[in-house]
Design an enzyme around this catalytic site. Structure first.
Site, PDB file in Angstrom:
ATOM      1  CD  GLU A   1      -5.454 -30.691  30.073  1.00  0.00           C
ATOM      2  OE1 GLU A   1      -4.237 -30.932  29.991  1.00  0.00           O
ATOM      3  OE2 GLU A   1      -6.214 -30.617  29.090  1.00  0.00           O
TER       4      GLU A   1
ATOM      5  CD  GLU B   1      -1.550 -32.918  19.288  1.00  0.00           C
ATOM      6  OE1 GLU B   1      -1.466 -31.914  18.541  1.00  0.00           O
ATOM      7  OE2 GLU B   1      -1.848 -32.829  20.505  1.00  0.00           O
TER       8      GLU B   1
ATOM      9  CB  THR C   1      -0.710 -38.309  26.474  1.00  0.00           C
ATOM     10  OG1 THR C   1      -1.298 -37.840  25.271  1.00  0.00           O
ATOM     11  CG2 THR C   1      -1.271 -37.535  27.662  1.00  0.00           C
TER      12      THR C   1
HETATM   13  C1  DMJ Z   1      -1.489 -32.310  25.143  1.00  0.00           C
HETATM   14  O1  DMJ Z   1      -1.806 -31.728  26.339  1.00  0.00           O
HETATM   15  C2  DMJ Z   1      -1.563 -33.800  25.245  1.00  0.00           C
HETATM   16  O2  DMJ Z   1      -0.860 -34.341  24.185  1.00  0.00           O
HETATM   17  C3  DMJ Z   1      -2.968 -34.334  25.266  1.00  0.00           C
HETATM   18  O3  DMJ Z   1      -3.038 -35.734  25.190  1.00  0.00           O
HETATM   19  C4  DMJ Z   1      -3.826 -33.745  24.182  1.00  0.00           C
HETATM   20  N1  DMJ Z   1      -3.191 -32.729  23.447  1.00  0.00           N
HETATM   21  C5  DMJ Z   1      -2.400 -31.736  24.084  1.00  0.00           C
HETATM   22  C6  DMJ Z   1      -1.590 -30.947  23.093  1.00  0.00           C
HETATM   23  O4  DMJ Z   1      -2.224 -30.679  21.921  1.00  0.00           O
END
Ligand code: DMJ
Length: 651
Positions: A191, A535, A630
């Site tokens: 994170e 997402e 991400t």
């Molecule tokens: C985000 O922190 C990122 O996209 C991670 O890869 C997984 N999902 C959460 C949000 O849902």
């Protein structure tokens, strides 16, 4: 005759005149150089950094930027990418045709509404929790979730730039400069990398590299995290205590060992320190080399739980969950990063592309399920040891359509685009079918069958009808008819040919989505919460940018309206407890009805950003100019120099 002889014959006052004209010419030239705007198409990015020890590694050296940041018109803004960059890979974005003014008005009004919503939440955070990780949106109390370094503040930085909120962006700089990463707490390495490190790097780039402090913070954080990679396998620990320099457990997850490569590669580029990129490559190489001995039963389908000391996937025949491979929670973003590393390096490292396609081919072969008679595709977890599938899918998996669509074009796999659309329909269906218009966190479908491109999206009676021509002598084999059509198409120039991925842009101010279909009988919800996750809107944004199909914008707008209706609180936005529940007669409509006192930082970093971009002009943050990490922090695509990091000819 020498020049001196010639000049000595000139009268004195002429000499003086010539000298004066010369001086005037030089002065005007200098004035021109300093006042004329650059003729380059975009603002130069590769500004030399003020401290000389850590020079950027990128090849293109350009002069310093003098304009004020952000408030530049879009055409010359960093938000339109690095001007000199043209990818060698296939173009991802649809060629959008010019918009009619009425449509622009609608799009802009929606974009503004989303910005206002972002500001509502941001103001609440600033008022009640500034500098803390999160705001609890009902009790208006701060919450520490990610080291106490101000996760919402840092995760919002790139969105602040994108939404042109320059003052807000500049106002948080002093606070950010004071963050101390050496805390005596167990912090999540994953994170910290996706939210903080990604946030700093992206904000540094989007802020035109004017805030050196941001890249210094990024490096400071990375230095604190580096010891977490000193494990026998090189896989980073799941939790790390920076002050004690220890970790309390040696287990980690597949998603966590493959979701730092983009950030570390970028950090090496921007600081000149190759250590980060080298770590990233070591882990990728190790993953690439893993086989049966390490618990990989199917090439490309990595299970979920890993041991950082033993350097293998966890294996216990009595625990069925261990060999599970998933594109949802705990697996997801490593698959995403295989593709995005390939894109970041503009295809120059075939290894990433190979790893991505191995995984996707195995996924298509073993994991994908279809729902008879529906255009829905399910991507549930798969037990790679016993070769059987689960029935459920989580919201986290809904990033897959965006990834697959980009992969489909990059590797010329048209079928992947069809699958991307099918999975996205499932994700959208989960919103549209509920009482609140919000998706549950997790759903399951009892009755599915293996994905089969021949029968996908066809009902039993449709399948029967398809064969009718067999029994009727008058009718012709549809393939023969299709062939004739194909032949006539071949006479068209390439860009006019019918193609799954590129359609003509249609702009309507009155677009009507079809009503949602009846639920398949075997559908049920495992977890009815909506946690403000991004997402689905992420995939809608990508699919819209790649196809130009307005349907994806309309889906996104419906989702936005539901967020406004059910998640908004007086100070910010809250998660929803049960997406199936709306106030009935017996309910007192008190504040916080059906809401959870929680607002994760990705609402600011991702959900609002992707919604905003869905309604932004397509040249803003083009997929051909940026890679999103991400957590939706955009990194600039350009011709970086990777040789120093990779130190090998062929990987
Ligand atoms: C985000 O922190 C990122 O996209 C991670 O890869 C997984 N999902 C959460 C949000 O849902």
């Amino acid at each position: 005759m020498g020049l001196s002889t010639y000049s000595s014959k000139f009268p004195k006052r002429w000499k003086l005149f010539i000298v004066l004209v010369g001086i005037l010419l030089i002065v005007s030239q200098i004035y021109y150089i300093f006042t004329t705007p650059s003729k380059q198409e975009s603002i130069p990015l590769d500004v030399e950094r003020s401290h000389t020890s850590n020079q950027p590694m990128g090849g293109d050296k350009l002069p310093k930027v003098h304009d004020p940041i952000i408030k530049t018109p879009p055409r010359h803004s960093i938000l339109t990418g690095f001007g000199g960059f043209k990818s060698k890979l296939p173009q991802l974005q649809h060629d959008f045709s010019p918009e009619p003014v009425v449509y622009t008005k609608l799009r802009e009004s929606r974009r503004n509404a989303i910005k206002k919503s972002f500001l509502h939440g941001w103001t609440g955070y600033k008022t009640y929790a500034m500098g803390h990780d999160e705001l609890k949106p009902l009790s208006n109390k701060p919450k520490t979730t990610f080291g106490g370094w101000g996760a919402t503040m840092v995760d919002s930085l790139s969105t602040l730039v994108i939404m042109d909120l320059t003052d807000e962006f500049l106002n948080v700089m002093p606070r950010i400069s004071k963050i101390n990463f050496r805390v005596d707490q167990d912090i999540s390495v994953f994170e910290s990398i996706i939210r903080y490190l990604g946030g700093f790097i992206s904000a540094f780039e989007l802020g035109e590299r004017k805030q050196d402090m941001l890249i210094q913070k990024a490096e400071k954080l990375a230095q604190e995290l580096l010891p977490a990679f000193d494990t026998p396998s090189g896989f980073p620990y799941h939790l790390w205590n920076p002050a004690k320099n220890t970790s309390t457990n040696q287990e980690t997850l597949f998603a966590e060992v493959g979701t730092f490569q983009l950030e570390f590669m970028m950090l090496s580029q921007l600081t000149g320190n190759t250590i980060y990129g080298e770590k990233a490559q070591q882990v990728t190489d190790f993953l690439d080399s893993m086989g049966y001995e390490q618990g990989v039963y199917i090439k490309g389908l990595y299970p979920t739980a890993l041991d950082t000391h033993k350097g293998r996937f966890k294996d216990d025949p009595s625990n069925w969950i261990l060999a599970i491979s998933t594109f949802g929670a705990m697996g997801d973003s490593t698959f995403e990063y295989f593709l995005k590393e390939y894109l970041l390096m503009d295809g120059s490292v075939p290894q990433y592309g190979r790893m991505y396609t191995e995984s996707i081919n195995a996924m298509k072969k073993h994991m994908l399920r279809q729902v008879p008679g529906y255009d829905l595709l399910l991507l549930p977890p798969f037990d790679t040891q016993h070769m059987n599938h689960r029935n459920s899918m989580d919201h986290l998996t809904c990033f897959v359509p965006g990834m697959l669509a980009m992969g489909a074009v990059t590797f010329n796999q048209p079928e992947d685009m069809i699958i991307a659309k099918g999975i996205l329909e499932t994700c959208v269906f989960m919103y549209r079918t509920t009482e609140t218009g919000l998706s549950p966190e997790n759903w399951a479908l009892g009755k599915t069958e293996e994905y089969n491109p021949v029968t996908y999206n066809k009902t039993k009676s449709e399948l029967e009808k398809l064969r009718n021509w067999w029994y009727d002598d008058e009718l012709v084999n549809p393939l023969i008819l299709e062939k004739t059509e194909r032949e006539s198409q071949n006479e068209l120039p390439v860009h006019k040919k019918k193609d799954e991925t590129r359609v003509v842009t249609e702009y309507s101010t009155n677009y009507k989505l079809p009503p949602v279909k009846k639920r398949p009988e075997s559908l049920y919800f495992d977890d009815k919460r909506y946690l403000l996750r991004p997402e689905t809107v992420e995939s809608l944004f990508i699919l819209y940018r790649m196809t130009g199909d307005q349907k994806y914008q309309e889906y996104g707008w419906e989702i936005y309206e539901s967020i406004e209706k059910w998640c908004k609180t007086k100070s910010a936005y809250a998660s929803v407890r049960n997406v199936e529940r709306t106030p009935g007669e017996e309910d007192e409509e008190t504040e916080g009805f059906n809401q959870i006192d929680s607002m994760e930082t990705f609402l600011f970093a991702e959900t609002f950003k992707y919604l905003y971009l869905l309604f932004s002009p397509p040249e803003i943050l083009s997929l051909d100019k940026f890679i999103f990490n991400t957590e939706a922090h955009p990194f600039v695509r350009k011709h970086w120099n990777w040789d120093k990091i990779l130190k090998k000819d062929d990987v």
